[in-house]
Scaffold this motif. Structure first.
Motif, short mmCIF file in Angstrom:
data_model
loop_
_atom_site.label_atom_id
_atom_site.label_comp_id
_atom_site.label_asym_id
_atom_site.label_seq_id
_atom_site.Cartn_x
_atom_site.Cartn_y
_atom_site.Cartn_z
N GLU A 1 0.52 -1.09 -0.15
CA GLU A 1 0.15 -0.01 -0.13
C GLU A 1 0.66 1.24 -0.02
O GLU A 1 0.34 2.33 -0.38
CB GLU A 1 -0.97 -0.15 1.14
N ARG A 2 2.00 1.12 0.33
CA ARG A 2 3.01 2.39 0.22
C ARG A 2 4.14 2.06 -0.54
O ARG A 2 4.91 0.86 -0.41
CB ARG A 2 3.42 2.75 1.81
N ILE A 3 4.39 2.98 -1.52
CA ILE A 3 5.48 2.74 -2.39
C ILE A 3 6.69 3.70 -2.29
O ILE A 3 6.21 4.84 -2.39
CB ILE A 3 5.03 2.96 -3.97
N GLU A 4 7.70 3.12 -2.04
CA GLU A 4 8.97 4.25 -1.70
C GLU A 4 9.81 4.15 -2.88
O GLU A 4 10.14 3.06 -3.48
CB GLU A 4 9.73 3.63 -0.28
N SER A 5 9.83 5.26 -3.18
CA SER A 5 10.76 5.73 -4.41
C SER A 5 12.19 5.21 -4.23
O SER A 5 13.05 5.57 -3.04
CB SER A 5 10.92 7.17 -4.86
N ALA A 6 12.82 4.63 -5.18
CA ALA A 6 14.29 4.11 -4.95
C ALA A 6 15.32 5.29 -5.48
O ALA A 6 16.65 5.29 -5.30
CB ALA A 6 14.56 2.74 -5.85
N SER A 7 14.75 6.44 -6.16
CA SER A 7 15.55 7.32 -6.99
C SER A 7 15.44 8.62 -6.12
O SER A 7 16.47 9.64 -6.39
CB SER A 7 15.58 7.42 -8.35
N VAL A 8 14.30 9.02 -5.42
CA VAL A 8 13.90 10.39 -4.96
C VAL A 8 14.11 10.22 -3.61
O VAL A 8 13.15 9.62 -2.82
CB VAL A 8 12.85 10.80 -5.56
N PRO A 9 15.24 10.42 -2.95
CA PRO A 9 15.39 10.20 -1.44
C PRO A 9 14.13 10.64 -0.67
O PRO A 9 13.72 12.05 -0.44
CB PRO A 9 16.61 10.87 -1.13
N GLY A 10 13.55 9.69 0.10
CA GLY A 10 12.57 10.12 1.34
C GLY A 10 11.25 10.34 0.49
O GLY A 10 10.22 10.44 1.28
N PHE A 11 10.82 10.12 -0.65
CA PHE A 11 9.80 10.17 -1.45
C PHE A 11 9.12 9.04 -1.51
O PHE A 11 9.54 8.00 -1.68
CB PHE A 11 9.96 10.71 -2.75
N TRP A 12 7.77 9.02 -1.39
CA TRP A 12 6.82 7.82 -1.44
C TRP A 12 5.50 8.13 -1.52
O TRP A 12 4.98 9.49 -1.37
CB TRP A 12 6.92 6.98 0.06
N VAL A 13 4.37 7.15 -1.94
CA VAL A 13 3.15 7.54 -2.15
C VAL A 13 2.43 6.26 -1.73
O VAL A 13 2.86 5.37 -1.47
CB VAL A 13 2.80 7.65 -3.51
N LYS A 14 1.26 6.67 -1.21
CA LYS A 14 0.36 5.49 -0.89
C LYS A 14 -0.54 5.23 -2.20
O LYS A 14 -1.14 6.03 -2.95
CB LYS A 14 -0.62 5.90 -0.03
N ARG A 15 -0.78 3.75 -2.46
CA ARG A 15 -1.33 3.43 -3.37
C ARG A 15 -2.75 3.82 -3.56
O ARG A 15 -3.32 4.30 -4.60
CB ARG A 15 -1.57 1.81 -3.55
N VAL A 16 -3.51 4.12 -2.52
CA VAL A 16 -4.79 4.62 -2.46
C VAL A 16 -4.81 6.00 -2.92
O VAL A 16 -6.10 6.53 -3.13
CB VAL A 16 -5.59 4.41 -1.05
N TRP A 17 -3.66 6.68 -2.99
CA TRP A 17 -3.86 8.24 -3.28
C TRP A 17 -4.01 8.25 -4.73
O TRP A 17 -4.47 9.33 -5.40
CB TRP A 17 -2.48 8.69 -2.96
#
Length: 206
Positions: free
Chosen positions: A164-180
Motif C-alpha cells: 500500500e505504500r510505495i517508496e521511491s528508489a531514486s528520489v530520497p525520502g519520497f513515497w506515495v500510498k497506492r490509495v492516493w
C-alpha cells in the motif's frame, strides 16, 4: 516545403529534435514519430496530482528538477521520448541542454492511455531499461493496475507489488500510498505532501 511535410520514413533523434516544435507532444520510437493523443480527465487528474506532489517534494528538499511532458529525452540515435513526468537529480539538472536532455532521467512516470499503453509497457519500457533509467512508474488511470519498477542490475525489476505504500528508489525520502492514486478520489496534494515531509523529517532526526 515545411519539414513536417517531407520528413523521412525513419528519423534520427537529431532530425526529430529539429522537427519538434513548442506545444507538440510526440515520441520518436525506433525512428518513427508517435504523436501523443489528447488525454481524458482521469488521466489528466492523476498526472496533475503526481506532478504537483513530486515537484513540491523535490522543490522543498532541493533535490533537482521535475519536468512534465515538455522536455525531450534523447536515449539513442532513433529513440527520443517526452515522458509524462521526468525527475532529474541536481547533478543531472546542471547538465541539461537548452533544447533537450541528452541522457536518461533518474525517475520517469508514464500514465497509460489506450493509444500509448502498448508503447509505454513495451518499446519505451525496453528503451528506458536499456539506457539506464533508475526508476519507472507506470500509472493506470482506468484500471488502477499501477506498476512500479526500479533498477536491479541491468534490468528494471518490479517493486511494491501488493504493497500500500510505495517508496521511491531514486528520489530520497519520497513515497506515495497506492490509495492516493485513484483519479476518482484524489486526496489534497497539500495533505499528502505534509505527510511525506513529516515522515522524511522524522527519519532524518533518527
Amino acid at each position: 516545403m515545411p519539414l513536417k511535410a517531407r520528413r523521412p520514413a525513419l528519423m534520427t533523434s537529431e532530425e526529430f529534435l529539429e522537427w519538434l516544435e513548442p506545444g507538440v507532444s510526440a515520441d520518436l520510437i525506433g525512428g518513427e514519430i508517435k504523436m501523443h493523443s489528447p488525454v481524458n480527465l482521469r488521466h489528466a487528474r492523476l498526472l496533475n496530482f503526481m506532478d504537483r506532489l513530486l515537484a513540491g517534494y523535490v522543490e522543498h528538499e532541493d533535490l533537482g528538477e521535475v519536468h512534465r511532458e515538455n522536455v525531450a529525452v534523447r536515449l539513442s540515435i532513433r529513440d527520443t521520448f517526452m515522458p509524462d513526468l521526468a525527475y532529474f537529480s541536481k547533478q543531472q539538472a546542471a547538465r541539461l541542454l537548452d533544447t533537450h536532455a541528452h541522457f536518461p532521467p533518474a525517475f520517469i512516470v508514464e500514465a497509460l492511455s489506450p493509444r500509448t499503453a502498448q508503447n509505454d509497457t513495451g518499446r519505451k519500457f525496453a528503451a528506458y531499461e536499456l539506457h539506464g533509467v533508475q526508476e519507472y512508474w507506470i500509472l493506470d488511470p482506468e484500471q488502477l493496475q499501477h506498476r512500479f519498477y526500479c533498477r536491479v542490475g541491468d534490468m528494471l525489476g518490479e517493486i511494491g507489488a501488493g504493497m500500500e505504500r510505495i517508496e521511491s528508489a531514486s528520489v530520497p525520502g519520497f513515497w506515495v500510498k497506492r490509495v492516493w492514486l485513484n483519479p476518482a478520489r484524489l486526496p489534497p496534494v497539500s495533505k499528502c505532501l505534509a505527510d511525506i515531509l513529516s515522515k522524511s523529517q522524522s527519519a532524518k532526526r533518527k
